[in-house]
Scaffold this motif. Structure first.
Motif, PDB file in Angstrom:
ATOM      1  N   SER A 112       0.834  -1.068  -0.111  1.00  0.00           N
ATOM      2  CA  SER A 112       0.115  -0.208   0.014  1.00  0.00           C
ATOM      3  C   SER A 112       0.792   1.257  -0.022  1.00  0.00           C
ATOM      4  N   LYS A 113       0.362   2.119  -0.847  1.00  0.00           N
ATOM      5  CA  LYS A 113       1.158   3.488  -0.737  1.00  0.00           C
ATOM      6  C   LYS A 113       0.594   4.496  -0.295  1.00  0.00           C
ATOM      7  N   ILE A 114      -0.604   4.544   0.481  1.00  0.00           N
ATOM      8  CA  ILE A 114      -1.061   5.695   1.024  1.00  0.00           C
ATOM      9  C   ILE A 114      -0.247   6.454   1.952  1.00  0.00           C
ATOM     10  N   THR A 115       0.216   7.513   1.532  1.00  0.00           N
ATOM     11  CA  THR A 115       1.029   8.253   2.021  1.00  0.00           C
ATOM     12  C   THR A 115       0.594   9.286   2.911  1.00  0.00           C
ATOM     13  N   GLU A 116       1.495   9.954   3.733  1.00  0.00           N
ATOM     14  CA  GLU A 116       0.999  11.280   4.486  1.00  0.00           C
ATOM     15  C   GLU A 116       0.451  12.192   3.536  1.00  0.00           C
ATOM     16  N   ALA A 117      -0.487  12.934   4.259  1.00  0.00           N
ATOM     17  CA  ALA A 117      -0.793  14.257   3.451  1.00  0.00           C
ATOM     18  C   ALA A 117       0.379  15.092   3.244  1.00  0.00           C
ATOM     19  N   ALA A 118       0.200  15.867   2.272  1.00  0.00           N
ATOM     20  CA  ALA A 118       1.106  16.840   2.009  1.00  0.00           C
ATOM     21  C   ALA A 118       1.162  17.925   2.869  1.00  0.00           C
ATOM     22  N   SER A 119       2.166  18.304   3.556  1.00  0.00           N
ATOM     23  CA  SER A 119       2.152  19.272   4.612  1.00  0.00           C
ATOM     24  C   SER A 119       2.209  20.785   3.964  1.00  0.00           C
ATOM     25  N   LEU A 120       1.743  21.714   4.337  1.00  0.00           N
ATOM     26  CA  LEU A 120       1.673  22.994   3.747  1.00  0.00           C
ATOM     27  C   LEU A 120       3.074  23.870   4.122  1.00  0.00           C
ATOM     28  N   PHE A 121       3.903  23.037   5.189  1.00  0.00           N
ATOM     29  CA  PHE A 121       4.931  23.846   5.469  1.00  0.00           C
ATOM     30  C   PHE A 121       6.258  22.602   5.555  1.00  0.00           C
ATOM     31  N   SER A 122       7.114  22.716   4.423  1.00  0.00           N
ATOM     32  CA  SER A 122       8.193  21.686   4.269  1.00  0.00           C
ATOM     33  C   SER A 122       9.138  21.836   5.097  1.00  0.00           C
ATOM     34  N   ASN A 123       9.660  20.906   5.767  1.00  0.00           N
ATOM     35  CA  ASN A 123      10.900  20.826   6.824  1.00  0.00           C
ATOM     36  C   ASN A 123      12.296  20.682   6.058  1.00  0.00           C
ATOM     37  N   LYS A 124      12.216  20.630   4.802  1.00  0.00           N
ATOM     38  CA  LYS A 124      13.721  20.597   4.028  1.00  0.00           C
ATOM     39  C   LYS A 124      14.277  22.011   4.166  1.00  0.00           C
ATOM     40  N   PRO A 125      15.424  22.261   4.810  1.00  0.00           N
ATOM     41  CA  PRO A 125      15.985  23.502   4.815  1.00  0.00           C
ATOM     42  C   PRO A 125      16.324  24.015   3.359  1.00  0.00           C
ATOM     43  N   LEU A 126      16.165  25.384   3.419  1.00  0.00           N
ATOM     44  CA  LEU A 126      16.729  26.244   2.058  1.00  0.00           C
ATOM     45  C   LEU A 126      17.699  26.806   2.463  1.00  0.00           C
ATOM     46  N   PRO A 127      18.312  27.378   1.244  1.00  0.00           N
ATOM     47  CA  PRO A 127      19.559  28.336   1.142  1.00  0.00           C
ATOM     48  C   PRO A 127      19.114  29.574   1.922  1.00  0.00           C
ATOM     49  N   GLU A 128      19.840  30.175   2.665  1.00  0.00           N
ATOM     50  CA  GLU A 128      19.372  31.170   3.476  1.00  0.00           C
ATOM     51  C   GLU A 128      18.456  32.513   2.640  1.00  0.00           C
ATOM     52  N   GLN A 129      19.015  32.729   1.556  1.00  0.00           N
ATOM     53  CA  GLN A 129      18.488  33.909   0.564  1.00  0.00           C
ATOM     54  C   GLN A 129      17.072  33.249   0.331  1.00  0.00           C
ATOM     55  N   GLU A 130      17.000  32.022  -0.225  1.00  0.00           N
ATOM     56  CA  GLU A 130      15.444  31.521  -0.680  1.00  0.00           C
ATOM     57  C   GLU A 130      14.553  31.870   0.597  1.00  0.00           C
ATOM     58  N   GLN A 131      14.960  31.028   1.715  1.00  0.00           N
ATOM     59  CA  GLN A 131      14.239  31.377   2.847  1.00  0.00           C
ATOM     60  C   GLN A 131      13.853  32.501   3.473  1.00  0.00           C
ATOM     61  N   MET A 132      14.655  33.675   3.282  1.00  0.00           N
ATOM     62  CA  MET A 132      14.385  35.053   3.466  1.00  0.00           C
ATOM     63  C   MET A 132      13.100  35.403   2.493  1.00  0.00           C
ATOM     64  N   VAL A 133      13.211  35.025   1.274  1.00  0.00           N
ATOM     65  CA  VAL A 133      12.195  35.341   0.165  1.00  0.00           C
ATOM     66  C   VAL A 133      10.979  34.605   0.554  1.00  0.00           C
ATOM     67  N   LEU A 134      11.236  33.417   0.842  1.00  0.00           N
ATOM     68  CA  LEU A 134      10.046  32.456   1.165  1.00  0.00           C
ATOM     69  C   LEU A 134       9.163  32.831   2.344  1.00  0.00           C
ATOM     70  N   ASP A 135      10.024  33.414   3.409  1.00  0.00           N
ATOM     71  CA  ASP A 135       9.145  34.069   4.468  1.00  0.00           C
ATOM     72  C   ASP A 135       8.212  35.328   4.472  1.00  0.00           C
ATOM     73  N   ARG A 136       8.536  36.100   3.253  1.00  0.00           N
ATOM     74  CA  ARG A 136       7.756  37.015   3.159  1.00  0.00           C
ATOM     75  C   ARG A 136       6.365  36.918   2.231  1.00  0.00           C
ATOM     76  N   LEU A 137       6.319  35.484   1.637  1.00  0.00           N
ATOM     77  CA  LEU A 137       5.431  35.439   0.965  1.00  0.00           C
ATOM     78  C   LEU A 137       4.357  34.404   1.527  1.00  0.00           C
ATOM     79  N   LYS A 138       3.073  34.356   1.249  1.00  0.00           N
ATOM     80  CA  LYS A 138       1.901  33.848   1.831  1.00  0.00           C
ATOM     81  C   LYS A 138       1.073  33.027   1.089  1.00  0.00           C
TER      82      LYS A 138
END
Length: 374
Positions: free
Chosen positions: A300-326
């Motif tokens: 069975s490949k019933i997987t977990e629901a996709a999270s609205l918030f990914s835990n995978k770390p981003l490069p600092e500059q990308e994270q700063m831009v992402l933090d300003r978006l909704k």
């Protein structure tokens, strides 16, 4: 087909006439008195008795075949059983694509033609996740939520059915021509209860909504104003004893009125595919789980629901831009640059946006507006 194309005849009158005649094929042998005795209007009986109904029916069937379509009546095995259960099922369905798909369990996804980025994202995400678990996504291919639902299903490699309020040869809205082609090319289906050439008259769309709710196991509402066609679909679903699901919205958004009110009235609050999945009838859930297991070699490949918030770390500059978006509100590029001017240069912001969009973390909307993806 002759009865359907006869003026003054709707689904209820057609079903009543067929019962009175014993079988649809007895129509052309009946006298004028016998036709009127079925309860049809006098002008309808005369139209049939004069042979006009048979003539246009034969012509319509020929045109449908030439156009690569097909028709289904309630006597056909491929006619969806769930649709037969409703009060006034269509006597004839015009079909493009895979008719066998109509019998599969499906969820109708409906909502406003003018969704917020949040509404569009939720429609795509939930349709993608549900289609990935072999549920058929049904919608009306209108602008907005409907379009997002079909696209989400296709993106997941799943199947989707579009129920039109026009003939199957009249694409509406016109900008969805490519989407219509993709639905059929991906093994999906387009259906209508209207003859070829039927133009998009406003009254057709509320009428077709009973097919959307009738064919589905449940109806999922994503953003709808107080007075909208979506409200009609939800009411029909309740009358047809279908489950109703609703994605809650921001109370300051007028399109949140519909789903929020439905939740107050007992609709299931829905945030992920699991909220729908756990409410499915047990025999349908078992059927789908068995299919998923078989397709994955017994696991069975019933997987977990996709999270609205990914835990995978981003490069600092990308994270700063992402933090300003909704998720629910777009940010214009100039405003974003202004917010970050003390921390990042414009070239760095452009690079971060490019990488985030490439990774599917954000989406660019018209006018250089950006939102987070779901």
């Amino acid at each position: 087909m002759a009865l359907t194309l006869t003026p003054g005849m709707g689904p209820t009158r057609i079903n009543r006439a067929v019962k009175a005649l014993g079988a649809a094929e007895n129509l052309f042998d009946a006298s004028l008195t016998e036709l009127e005795a079925t309860g049809m209007p006098a002008q309808s009986a005369q139209f049939i008795f004069d042979g006009k109904a048979r003539e246009i029916a034969e012509d319509e069937i020929h045109k449908v075949t030439e156009a690569g379509g097909s028709i289904l009546t309630q006597q056909d095995a491929a006619y969806p059983d769930r649709l037969r259960e409703i009060y006034d099922p269509p006597a004839v369905l015009w079909v493009r694509g895979n008719a066998e798909l109509l019998a599969r369990p499906g969820i109708a996804v409906v909502g406003t033609r003018h969704p917020s980025p949040y509404g569009t994202g939720m429609a795509e995400m939930l349709s993608r996740d549900l289609a990935n678990r072999r549920l058929v996504i049904l919608s009306g291919m209108a602008r907005g939520v409907d379009t997002a639902a079909h696209k989400g299903a296709i993106e997941a490699g799943g199947k989707t059915v579009a129920v039109w309020g026009t003939g199957i040869d009249v694409i509406y809205p016109k900008e969805n021509k490519k989407l219509a082609e993709n639905i059929v090319a991906s093994g999906g289906t387009i259906i209508s209860e209207y003859p070829l050439g039927t133009f998009p008259a406003p009254q057709n769309f509320p009428i077709r909504n009973r097919i959307l709710s009738g064919m589905s196991v449940g109806v999922l509402v994503i953003e709808a104003a107080e007075y909208s066609g979506t409200r009609i679909t939800a009411r029909l679903a309740m009358e047809q004893n279908r489950d109703v699901y609703a994605v809650p919205g921001n109370v300051t958004n007028k399109n949140a009125w519909g789903p929020n009110t439905l939740i107050k009235q007992g609709a299931k609050l829905t945030a992920t595919w699991e909220d729908v999945w756990e409410d499915l009838p047990s025999h349908i859930r078992r059927q789908l789980e068995d299919e998923i297991s078989a397709a994955s070699g017994g696991e069975s490949k019933i997987t977990e629901a996709a999270s609205l918030f990914s835990n995978k770390p981003l490069p600092e500059q990308e994270q700063m831009v992402l933090d300003r978006l909704k998720h629910d509100e777009s940010v214009q590029l100039d405003d974003l640059i202004e917010q970050l001017e003390a921390e990042l240069g414009s070239a760095e912001i452009f690079t971060a946006l490019f990488e985030l969009e490439l990774a599917g973390r954000i989406r660019q909307l018209p006018g250089k507006n950006y939102v987070r993806s779901f």
